[in-house]
Design a protein around this motif. Structure first.
Motif, PDB file in Angstrom:
ATOM      1  N   ARG A   1       5.091  12.193   1.029  1.00 34.08           N
ATOM      2  CA  ARG A   1       6.211  12.352   0.095  1.00 34.08           C
ATOM      3  C   ARG A   1       5.659  12.489  -1.329  1.00 34.08           C
ATOM      4  NH1 ARG A   1      10.791   7.679  -0.486  1.00 34.08           N
ATOM      5  NH2 ARG A   1      11.578   8.330  -2.507  1.00 34.08           N
ATOM      6  N   GLN A   2       6.241  13.391  -2.108  1.00 34.99           N
ATOM      7  CA  GLN A   2       5.754  13.639  -3.466  1.00 34.99           C
ATOM      8  C   GLN A   2       6.712  13.182  -4.555  1.00 34.99           C
ATOM      9  OE1 GLN A   2       4.506  17.687  -4.085  1.00 34.99           O
ATOM     10  NE2 GLN A   2       3.873  17.874  -1.951  1.00 34.99           N
ATOM     11  N   TRP A   3       7.993  13.005  -4.222  1.00 34.23           N
ATOM     12  CA  TRP A   3       9.004  12.763  -5.236  1.00 34.23           C
ATOM     13  C   TRP A   3       9.688  11.433  -4.985  1.00 34.23           C
ATOM     14  CZ3 TRP A   3       7.257  16.750  -7.572  1.00 34.23           C
ATOM     15  CH2 TRP A   3       6.992  17.921  -6.891  1.00 34.23           C
ATOM     16  N   CYS A   4      10.171  10.826  -6.071  1.00 33.57           N
ATOM     17  CA  CYS A   4      10.950   9.601  -5.918  1.00 33.57           C
ATOM     18  C   CYS A   4      12.211   9.893  -5.122  1.00 33.57           C
ATOM     19  CB  CYS A   4      11.287   8.990  -7.277  1.00 33.57           C
ATOM     20  SG  CYS A   4      12.285  10.056  -8.336  1.00 33.57           S
TER      21      CYS A   4
ATOM     22  N   MET B   1      14.565  13.640  -3.670  1.00 31.68           N
ATOM     23  CA  MET B   1      14.731  15.096  -3.738  1.00 31.68           C
ATOM     24  C   MET B   1      15.800  15.486  -4.759  1.00 31.68           C
ATOM     25  SD  MET B   1      12.570  16.852  -2.219  1.00 31.68           S
ATOM     26  CE  MET B   1      13.310  18.463  -2.310  1.00 31.68           C
ATOM     27  N   GLU B   2      16.913  14.766  -4.775  1.00 33.51           N
ATOM     28  CA  GLU B   2      17.988  15.136  -5.698  1.00 33.51           C
ATOM     29  C   GLU B   2      17.601  14.906  -7.147  1.00 33.51           C
ATOM     30  OE1 GLU B   2      21.726  13.437  -4.643  1.00 33.51           O
ATOM     31  OE2 GLU B   2      21.562  14.128  -2.578  1.00 33.51           O
ATOM     32  N   SER B   3      16.886  13.800  -7.409  1.00 34.12           N
ATOM     33  CA  SER B   3      16.566  13.478  -8.793  1.00 34.12           C
ATOM     34  C   SER B   3      15.370  14.259  -9.324  1.00 34.12           C
ATOM     35  CB  SER B   3      16.332  11.973  -8.950  1.00 34.12           C
ATOM     36  OG  SER B   3      15.372  11.530  -8.019  1.00 34.12           O
ATOM     37  N   CYS B   4      14.352  14.478  -8.508  1.00 34.05           N
ATOM     38  CA  CYS B   4      13.146  15.143  -9.025  1.00 34.05           C
ATOM     39  C   CYS B   4      12.666  16.314  -8.163  1.00 34.05           C
ATOM     40  CB  CYS B   4      12.008  14.135  -9.161  1.00 34.05           C
ATOM     41  SG  CYS B   4      12.237  13.011 -10.548  1.00 34.05           S
ATOM     42  N   GLY B   5      12.663  16.156  -6.862  1.00 32.62           N
ATOM     43  CA  GLY B   5      12.113  17.179  -5.974  1.00 32.62           C
ATOM     44  C   GLY B   5      12.771  18.532  -6.141  1.00 32.62           C
ATOM     45  N   ASN B   6      14.099  18.564  -6.156  1.00 31.74           N
ATOM     46  CA  ASN B   6      14.798  19.841  -6.299  1.00 31.74           C
ATOM     47  C   ASN B   6      14.514  20.487  -7.646  1.00 31.74           C
ATOM     48  OD1 ASN B   6      15.925  19.710  -3.765  1.00 31.74           O
ATOM     49  ND2 ASN B   6      17.855  18.847  -4.464  1.00 31.74           N
ATOM     50  N   LYS B   7      14.413  19.686  -8.708  1.00 28.95           N
ATOM     51  CA  LYS B   7      14.126  20.232 -10.043  1.00 28.95           C
ATOM     52  C   LYS B   7      12.757  20.918 -10.058  1.00 28.95           C
ATOM     53  CE  LYS B   7      16.714  16.706 -12.507  1.00 28.95           C
ATOM     54  NZ  LYS B   7      16.597  15.495 -13.294  1.00 28.95           N
ATOM     55  N   ILE B   8      11.753  20.255  -9.500  1.00 30.64           N
ATOM     56  CA  ILE B   8      10.396  20.801  -9.497  1.00 30.64           C
ATOM     57  C   ILE B   8      10.317  22.037  -8.601  1.00 30.64           C
ATOM     58  CG2 ILE B   8       7.990  20.312  -8.881  1.00 30.64           C
ATOM     59  CD1 ILE B   8       8.954  18.906 -11.437  1.00 30.64           C
ATOM     60  N   LYS B   9      10.935  21.962  -7.427  1.00 34.71           N
ATOM     61  CA  LYS B   9      10.905  23.107  -6.510  1.00 34.71           C
ATOM     62  C   LYS B   9      11.643  24.310  -7.101  1.00 34.71           C
ATOM     63  CE  LYS B   9      10.110  20.765  -2.187  1.00 34.71           C
ATOM     64  NZ  LYS B   9      10.458  20.745  -0.776  1.00 34.71           N
TER      65      LYS B   9
ATOM     66  N   PRO C   1       0.796  -1.237   0.000  1.00 36.68           N
ATOM     67  CA  PRO C   1       0.000   0.000   0.000  1.00 36.68           C
ATOM     68  C   PRO C   1       0.829   1.287   0.000  1.00 36.68           C
ATOM     69  CG  PRO C   1      -0.819  -1.547   1.650  1.00 36.68           C
ATOM     70  CD  PRO C   1       0.495  -2.081   1.156  1.00 36.68           C
ATOM     71  N   LEU C   2       2.132   1.171   0.199  1.00 38.04           N
ATOM     72  CA  LEU C   2       2.999   2.348   0.235  1.00 38.04           C
ATOM     73  C   LEU C   2       3.508   2.755  -1.145  1.00 38.04           C
ATOM     74  CD1 LEU C   2       5.172   1.409   3.366  1.00 38.04           C
ATOM     75  CD2 LEU C   2       2.993   2.664   3.293  1.00 38.04           C
ATOM     76  N   LEU C   3       3.110   2.034  -2.196  1.00 36.67           N
ATOM     77  CA  LEU C   3       3.559   2.350  -3.554  1.00 36.67           C
ATOM     78  C   LEU C   3       2.967   3.670  -4.022  1.00 36.67           C
ATOM     79  CD1 LEU C   3       3.207  -1.139  -5.276  1.00 36.67           C
ATOM     80  CD2 LEU C   3       5.324  -0.017  -4.563  1.00 36.67           C
ATOM     81  N   LYS C   4       3.826   4.528  -4.557  1.00 37.75           N
ATOM     82  CA  LYS C   4       3.401   5.813  -5.101  1.00 37.75           C
ATOM     83  C   LYS C   4       4.214   6.107  -6.347  1.00 37.75           C
ATOM     84  CE  LYS C   4       2.024   9.595  -2.329  1.00 37.75           C
ATOM     85  NZ  LYS C   4       2.383  10.564  -1.263  1.00 37.75           N
ATOM     86  N   GLU C   5       3.678   6.933  -7.226  1.00 35.91           N
ATOM     87  CA  GLU C   5       4.432   7.376  -8.397  1.00 35.91           C
ATOM     88  C   GLU C   5       4.928   8.789  -8.146  1.00 35.91           C
ATOM     89  OE1 GLU C   5       3.773   6.667 -12.960  1.00 35.91           O
ATOM     90  OE2 GLU C   5       2.662   8.443 -12.351  1.00 35.91           O
ATOM     91  N   CYS C   6       6.116   9.079  -8.629  1.00 37.05           N
ATOM     92  CA  CYS C   6       6.737  10.386  -8.463  1.00 37.05           C
ATOM     93  C   CYS C   6       5.815  11.495  -8.989  1.00 37.05           C
ATOM     94  CB  CYS C   6       8.079  10.418  -9.194  1.00 37.05           C
ATOM     95  SG  CYS C   6       8.986  11.964  -8.944  1.00 37.05           S
TER      96      CYS C   6
ATOM     97  N   ASP D   1       6.583   5.049  -0.211  1.00 36.50           N
ATOM     98  CA  ASP D   1       6.430   6.260   0.592  1.00 36.50           C
ATOM     99  C   ASP D   1       6.299   5.859   2.054  1.00 36.50           C
ATOM    100  OD1 ASP D   1       5.923   8.646   1.790  1.00 36.50           O
ATOM    101  OD2 ASP D   1       4.143   9.126   0.593  1.00 36.50           O
ATOM    102  N   ARG D   2       7.395   5.970   2.778  1.00 34.48           N
ATOM    103  CA  ARG D   2       7.401   5.653   4.204  1.00 34.48           C
ATOM    104  C   ARG D   2       7.401   6.924   5.053  1.00 34.48           C
ATOM    105  NH1 ARG D   2      10.942   1.066   2.608  1.00 34.48           N
ATOM    106  NH2 ARG D   2       9.799  -0.808   3.163  1.00 34.48           N
TER     107      ARG D   2
END
Length: 185
Positions: free
Chosen positions: A157-160, A162-170, A134-139, A150-151
């Motif tokens: 959590r929204q991103w796979c 932070m370094e790979s996607c979160g920082n880019k989006i932010k 049940p913790l499966l999520k998509e970036c 997503d633990r």
């Protein structure tokens, strides 16, 4: 694009499924050669040594990876599993897996490509049938299609990663806000 393997999904089988990046756009294949497949097996920590893969091992790994992605997506969305994907993953999981051995220096696992792939498939079976499913999520990055565990507290959590996607989006959102303020002023 960078050919380095990244392990941000929280589970080796999810990281394996994420080796085809940006599925919704052009798609970027990480398993471009037998050497890149072997590098993934070693980088994942599932094995310490793997006998050299051949092109047929890459083809088999890509087929299992795509089946895993379909199963993870179905589980995440609460949809029924694709019968072909189930059959392919179960077939890979039935093969002998990599077996760790104890040495004077600790654990050492040597595998064939087939055994390494079986280990990935078995981990996926355990994940999909276990308490973490049940913790499966998509970036949340629209260009990223990684599925992750997503633990986080409250599953917020929204991103796979932070370094790979979160920082880019932010950073993109910050630039857009700054531009909007400049344009408004």
């Amino acid at each position: 694009m960078n050919l380095e393997h990244v392990f941000v999904c929280g589970h080796p089988a999810l990281d394996f499924a994420a080796t085809l990046r940006a599925r919704r756009t052009a798609g970027f294949e990480m398993f471009v050669s037998p050497e890149r497949l072997d590098a993934w097996y070693l980088g994942s920590g599932l094995v310490d040594a793997v006998s050299p893969s051949q092109d047929t091992d890459v083809e088999r790994a890509v087929a299992v990876r795509e089946a895993l992605y379909r199963l993870f997506t179905a589980r995440r969305l609460g949809a029924p599993y694709d019968a072909g994907a189930l059959a392919l993953v179960n077939s890979a999981a039935r093969k002998p897996a990599a077996t760790p051995q104890l040495t004077a220096d600790g654990r050492w696992t040597v595998a064939t490509p087939e055994a390494a792939l079986s280990s990935v498939a078995r981990l996926a079976v355990e994940l999909l049938s276990g308490p973490d499913a049940p913790l499966l999520k998509e970036c949340g990055n629209p260009e990223c299609t990684r599925v992750y565990l997503d633990r986080s507290r409250g599953m917020r959590r929204q991103w796979c990663g932070m370094e790979s996607c979160g920082n880019k989006i932010k950073a993109a959102a910050y630039r857009a806000r700054k531009k909007q303020l400049r344009d408004a002023g």
